[in-house]
Design a protein around this motif. Structure first.
Motif, PDB file in Angstrom:
ATOM      1  N   SER A  32       0.839  -1.197   0.000  1.00 22.77           N
ATOM      2  CA  SER A  32       0.000   0.000   0.000  1.00 22.77           C
ATOM      3  C   SER A  32       0.873   1.245   0.000  1.00 22.77           C
ATOM      4  O   SER A  32       1.282   1.727   1.055  1.00 22.77           O
ATOM      5  N   LYS A  33       1.150   1.754  -1.175  1.00 19.81           N
ATOM      6  CA  LYS A  33       2.042   2.917  -1.318  1.00 19.81           C
ATOM      7  C   LYS A  33       1.533   4.149  -0.559  1.00 19.81           C
ATOM      8  O   LYS A  33       2.320   4.941  -0.074  1.00 19.81           O
ATOM      9  N   ASP A  34       0.201   4.292  -0.464  1.00 20.10           N
ATOM     10  CA  ASP A  34      -0.379   5.454   0.212  1.00 20.10           C
ATOM     11  C   ASP A  34      -0.492   5.256   1.720  1.00 20.10           C
ATOM     12  O   ASP A  34      -0.976   6.131   2.424  1.00 20.10           O
ATOM     13  N   GLY A  35      -0.084   4.087   2.206  1.00 19.05           N
ATOM     14  CA  GLY A  35      -0.191   3.798   3.625  1.00 19.05           C
ATOM     15  C   GLY A  35      -1.585   3.312   3.978  1.00 19.05           C
ATOM     16  O   GLY A  35      -2.501   3.315   3.150  1.00 19.05           O
ATOM     17  N   LEU A  36      -1.740   2.905   5.217  1.00 18.39           N
ATOM     18  CA  LEU A  36      -3.026   2.417   5.711  1.00 18.39           C
ATOM     19  C   LEU A  36      -3.296   3.014   7.079  1.00 18.39           C
ATOM     20  O   LEU A  36      -2.370   3.231   7.865  1.00 18.39           O
ATOM     21  N   MET A  37      -4.564   3.252   7.350  1.00 10.84           N
ATOM     22  CA  MET A  37      -4.961   3.724   8.669  1.00 10.84           C
ATOM     23  C   MET A  37      -4.862   2.553   9.645  1.00 10.84           C
ATOM     24  O   MET A  37      -5.026   1.398   9.238  1.00 10.84           O
ATOM     25  N   GLY A  54      -0.096  -1.468  19.504  1.00  8.16           N
ATOM     26  CA  GLY A  54       1.155  -1.994  20.049  1.00  8.16           C
ATOM     27  C   GLY A  54       2.129  -2.398  18.957  1.00  8.16           C
ATOM     28  O   GLY A  54       3.333  -2.110  19.046  1.00  8.16           O
ATOM     29  N   LEU A  55       1.623  -3.045  17.923  1.00  7.01           N
ATOM     30  CA  LEU A  55       2.485  -3.447  16.803  1.00  7.01           C
ATOM     31  C   LEU A  55       3.053  -2.225  16.084  1.00  7.01           C
ATOM     32  O   LEU A  55       4.250  -2.173  15.772  1.00  7.01           O
ATOM     33  N   ILE A  56       2.190  -1.249  15.826  1.00  6.97           N
ATOM     34  CA  ILE A  56       2.630  -0.025  15.142  1.00  6.97           C
ATOM     35  C   ILE A  56       3.681   0.692  15.983  1.00  6.97           C
ATOM     36  O   ILE A  56       4.715   1.124  15.457  1.00  6.97           O
ATOM     37  N   ASN A  57       3.424   0.829  17.276  1.00  2.66           N
ATOM     38  CA  ASN A  57       4.377   1.530  18.151  1.00  2.66           C
ATOM     39  C   ASN A  57       5.748   0.874  18.122  1.00  2.66           C
ATOM     40  O   ASN A  57       6.771   1.560  18.056  1.00  2.66           O
ATOM     41  N   VAL A  65       8.380   1.876  10.308  1.00  5.80           N
ATOM     42  CA  VAL A  65       7.175   2.539   9.800  1.00  5.80           C
ATOM     43  C   VAL A  65       7.132   3.955  10.356  1.00  5.80           C
ATOM     44  O   VAL A  65       7.827   4.277  11.321  1.00  5.80           O
ATOM     45  N   ALA A  66       6.318   4.774   9.716  1.00  5.29           N
ATOM     46  CA  ALA A  66       6.135   6.152  10.175  1.00  5.29           C
ATOM     47  C   ALA A  66       4.659   6.521  10.096  1.00  5.29           C
ATOM     48  O   ALA A  66       3.929   6.021   9.233  1.00  5.29           O
ATOM     49  N   ARG A  67       4.248   7.383  11.020  1.00  2.00           N
ATOM     50  CA  ARG A  67       2.878   7.914  10.984  1.00  2.00           C
ATOM     51  C   ARG A  67       2.911   9.215  10.181  1.00  2.00           C
ATOM     52  O   ARG A  67       3.769  10.054  10.410  1.00  2.00           O
ATOM     53  N   VAL A  78      -2.060   7.967   8.708  1.00  2.00           N
ATOM     54  CA  VAL A  78      -1.826   6.685   8.049  1.00  2.00           C
ATOM     55  C   VAL A  78      -0.440   6.199   8.446  1.00  2.00           C
ATOM     56  O   VAL A  78       0.423   6.989   8.828  1.00  2.00           O
ATOM     57  N   ILE A  79      -0.261   4.910   8.329  1.00  4.31           N
ATOM     58  CA  ILE A  79       1.019   4.290   8.625  1.00  4.31           C
ATOM     59  C   ILE A  79       1.660   3.936   7.290  1.00  4.31           C
ATOM     60  O   ILE A  79       1.016   3.347   6.417  1.00  4.31           O
ATOM     61  N   LYS A  80       2.928   4.309   7.142  1.00  4.00           N
ATOM     62  CA  LYS A  80       3.651   4.017   5.911  1.00  4.00           C
ATOM     63  C   LYS A  80       4.956   3.307   6.226  1.00  4.00           C
ATOM     64  O   LYS A  80       5.567   3.532   7.266  1.00  4.00           O
TER      65      LYS A  80
END
Length: 135
Positions: A32-37, A54-57, A65-67, A78-80
């Protein structure tokens, strides 16, 4: 058998300071090039918002990844996948994909189709278990 395979996966990904769940998120974000929420990630993986957070953090802390602020809704993000996350996936691929291919090559096409149909039925009927978390 699923627990044994999960242990094998966890042992493999531990070499890269990842869990199976964290790897799954990186793969989804790569696609997902545009990232996902976060809510989209939770839905795709089938986990709660708390688990996804928790996984994102942990992935963000590792620089994988970056917000980023959502283009259309400045209140959301979104997360990219970062360059570092993409580089890690490139390192994992040559080690991971031959193993997966070797595993699945032990089954013929008919066996794979049969397994897939069983798994689809399990997913479709899992609500019949009607098990709710305790509050």
């Amino acid at each position: 058998a699923s627990t044994d395979i999960e242990v094998q996966y966890d042992n493999f990904f531990a070499k890269y300071d990842l869990s199976t769940g964290r790897y799954t998120l990186l793969i989804l974000l790569k696609k997902s090039k545009d990232g996902l929420m976060p809510s989209e990630l939770a839905q795709k993986v089938g986990v709660t918002q708390a688990t996804i957070s928790g996984l994102i953090n942990s992935l963000e802390k590792a620089g994988l990844v970056a917000r980023e602020t959502h283009e259309k809704d400045g209140r959301s993000f979104v997360i990219k996948l970062t360059q570092q996350g993409g580089d890690l996936l490139k390192r994992i691929g040559p080690d991971w994909y031959p193993r997966i291919q070797k595993f699945w090559n032990q089954f013929n096409e008919k066996e794979k189709q049969l397994l897939n149909s069983f798994l689809e039925r399990i997913i479709q009927n899992q609500d019949l278990l009607d098990i709710k978390p305790e509050k």
